[in-house]
Write a protein that holds these residues in place. Structure first.
Motif, short mmCIF file in Angstrom:
data_model
loop_
_atom_site.label_atom_id
_atom_site.label_comp_id
_atom_site.label_asym_id
_atom_site.label_seq_id
_atom_site.Cartn_x
_atom_site.Cartn_y
_atom_site.Cartn_z
N TYR A 175 19.23 -16.51 -7.89
CA TYR A 175 19.38 -17.67 -7.02
C TYR A 175 18.49 -18.80 -7.53
O TYR A 175 17.48 -18.56 -8.16
CB TYR A 175 18.98 -17.31 -5.60
CG TYR A 175 19.89 -16.30 -4.97
CD1 TYR A 175 21.20 -16.64 -4.67
CD2 TYR A 175 19.46 -15.03 -4.69
CE1 TYR A 175 22.06 -15.72 -4.10
CE2 TYR A 175 20.31 -14.10 -4.11
CZ TYR A 175 21.61 -14.45 -3.82
OH TYR A 175 22.44 -13.55 -3.25
N PRO A 176 18.82 -20.05 -7.20
CA PRO A 176 17.92 -21.16 -7.54
C PRO A 176 16.56 -20.89 -6.87
O PRO A 176 16.51 -20.30 -5.79
CB PRO A 176 18.60 -22.37 -6.92
CG PRO A 176 20.03 -21.98 -6.69
CD PRO A 176 20.04 -20.50 -6.52
N LEU A 198 12.61 -18.62 -0.40
CA LEU A 198 12.85 -18.49 1.04
C LEU A 198 13.24 -17.05 1.37
O LEU A 198 12.80 -16.48 2.37
CB LEU A 198 13.94 -19.47 1.49
CG LEU A 198 14.22 -19.50 2.99
CD1 LEU A 198 12.96 -19.80 3.79
CD2 LEU A 198 15.28 -20.54 3.32
N ILE A 199 14.04 -16.44 0.49
CA ILE A 199 14.43 -15.04 0.69
C ILE A 199 13.17 -14.18 0.69
O ILE A 199 13.01 -13.28 1.52
CB ILE A 199 15.41 -14.58 -0.42
CG1 ILE A 199 16.74 -15.31 -0.27
CG2 ILE A 199 15.62 -13.07 -0.39
CD1 ILE A 199 17.72 -15.10 -1.42
N ASN A 214 28.78 -24.53 -6.26
CA ASN A 214 27.75 -23.50 -6.12
C ASN A 214 26.44 -24.12 -5.62
O ASN A 214 26.16 -25.29 -5.89
CB ASN A 214 27.52 -22.83 -7.48
CG ASN A 214 26.67 -21.58 -7.37
OD1 ASN A 214 26.46 -21.06 -6.27
ND2 ASN A 214 26.21 -21.09 -8.51
N LEU A 215 25.66 -23.32 -4.90
CA LEU A 215 24.37 -23.77 -4.40
C LEU A 215 23.42 -23.95 -5.59
O LEU A 215 23.31 -23.05 -6.43
CB LEU A 215 23.81 -22.70 -3.46
CG LEU A 215 22.71 -23.16 -2.53
CD1 LEU A 215 23.27 -24.08 -1.47
CD2 LEU A 215 22.08 -21.95 -1.87
N THR A 216 22.74 -25.09 -5.65
CA THR A 216 21.92 -25.34 -6.83
C THR A 216 20.76 -26.27 -6.52
O THR A 216 20.80 -27.00 -5.53
CB THR A 216 22.80 -25.98 -7.94
OG1 THR A 216 21.98 -26.30 -9.05
CG2 THR A 216 23.47 -27.25 -7.43
N ASP A 217 19.74 -26.24 -7.37
CA ASP A 217 18.65 -27.20 -7.22
C ASP A 217 18.74 -28.28 -8.29
O ASP A 217 17.81 -29.05 -8.48
CB ASP A 217 17.28 -26.51 -7.22
CG ASP A 217 17.11 -25.58 -8.39
OD1 ASP A 217 18.09 -25.37 -9.15
OD2 ASP A 217 16.01 -25.04 -8.56
N GLN A 218 19.85 -28.32 -9.04
CA GLN A 218 20.09 -29.40 -10.00
C GLN A 218 21.60 -29.65 -10.01
O GLN A 218 22.37 -28.77 -9.66
CB GLN A 218 19.61 -28.97 -11.39
CG GLN A 218 20.13 -27.59 -11.79
CD GLN A 218 19.54 -27.12 -13.11
OE1 GLN A 218 19.52 -27.86 -14.07
NE2 GLN A 218 19.07 -25.88 -13.13
N SER A 239 26.18 -14.88 -7.13
CA SER A 239 25.03 -14.08 -7.52
C SER A 239 25.39 -12.62 -7.75
O SER A 239 24.92 -12.00 -8.70
CB SER A 239 23.94 -14.16 -6.45
OG SER A 239 23.48 -15.48 -6.38
N ALA A 240 26.25 -12.10 -6.88
CA ALA A 240 26.66 -10.70 -7.02
C ALA A 240 27.35 -10.52 -8.38
O ALA A 240 27.11 -9.54 -9.08
CB ALA A 240 27.61 -10.31 -5.89
#
Lengths: 198, 198
Positions: A3-4, A10-11, B62-66, B92-93
């Protein structure tokens, strides 16, 4: 990659909570990201505030945001009775029934010979100091009905009885609504021993 | 009275999380108060950071920080294949097994006729735009093996096949380690239909 970083962190934070494994923590973290900004800000603020503003009452040991706590400060309460509980949640449970109007003493634990926890490891000494120059006439031991709860209850009664203080404990018997068929043997035994006249 | 305000507020915040009722929230809140200051500060910081720093990739969702996300930016990945999933956890899986090296597309939901969720309510339009001027030759539909997952999968295949794109989906059959005795009928049916030669 997994994950980022922000969500991985947070997880990790969520999984430090009791009973929350990595799978649940992941679900909570993803849910958090979908929550309103405001709600999450409030959550973070509440976390910090709870840590910062709460402490234990210097008299009874109850969790409080003022010292002494609201109950110890309340002049309308019966100063002759102290009810002893394991933790602050028990105080709330007892207050909820609005039937008990005396004071409390929170032990923050129970004597547990099996785990090497003795009378000095819980908040007991302050109870004795507290009783020494008080007018308390009855101490009600309201520890859980477990082995440790019983051990603690026995110890308190052994220490306080010689001082002439009446020591009682919560009744043991069938829980209201309980089925005799499913009650465990010890509970049934206590229920017969402590039977009351109709 | 019940709990002091700071803890009551924290309980309220915890109980807004999915699957966490008031009893669990109370347990978590009390546990939080007993945690190290540092850990709680970190928790609050991570909550805020996750909300602030994370967003959805403008290409794949997708969830990302960039933006674009690390996967979309990675030149070593196979640009001819897109795997379609319901949410970022599925990405992720899939990444965890280190076997798939193509790109992703995250739908953020599934078509659900029963709940009135149609193709326009999920992140599907951007997939079509994305495919329009790309060299993608295969789209793998990796939605859950549920009714909604199947509906979504059927819809995607109906839309993309006429455009000459190969549409596949994850195999259905017995989970590894599964007992035939306990497998449900539909799974067994798919397992027979899709049997493979040894």
């Amino acid at each position: 990659m997994l994950y980022p970083t922000p969500i991985a962190k947070l997880i990790e934070s969520y999984s430090k909570l009791p009973g929350i494994g990595v799978k649940t923590a992941t679900r909570l973290a993803f849910y958090t990201i979908g929550m309103e900004d405001e709600v999450v800000n409030e959550f973070a603020k509440n976390l910090l505030a709870a840590k910062r503003e709460l402490s234990y009452c210097s008299i009874c040991g109850n969790l409080t945001d003022q010292d002494p706590c609201a109950i110890c400060q309340d002049d309308t309460r019966d100063k002759f009775t102290i009810l002893i509980v394991e933790d602050s949640r028990d105080v709330s449970a007892m207050e909820n029934i609005q039937e008990y109007h005396g004071l409390y003493h929170v032990l923050h634990g129970l004597i547990s010979p099996m785990n090497g926890i003795g009378p000095d490891d819980i908040n007991l000494k302050s109870l004795l100091t507290r009783l020494m120059d008080s007018e308390v006439s009855e101490v009600i031991v309201a520890t859980n009905a477990t082995a440790d709860g019983e051990a603690t209850s026995m110890y308190i009664s052994r220490v306080l009885k010689p001082a002439g203080i009446k020591v009682t404990r919560l009744a043991r018997g069938l829980a209201v609504g309980a089925d005799i068929e499913y009650a465990d043997e010890l509970t049934l035994l206590r229920a017969i021993e402590n039977r009351t006249e109709l």
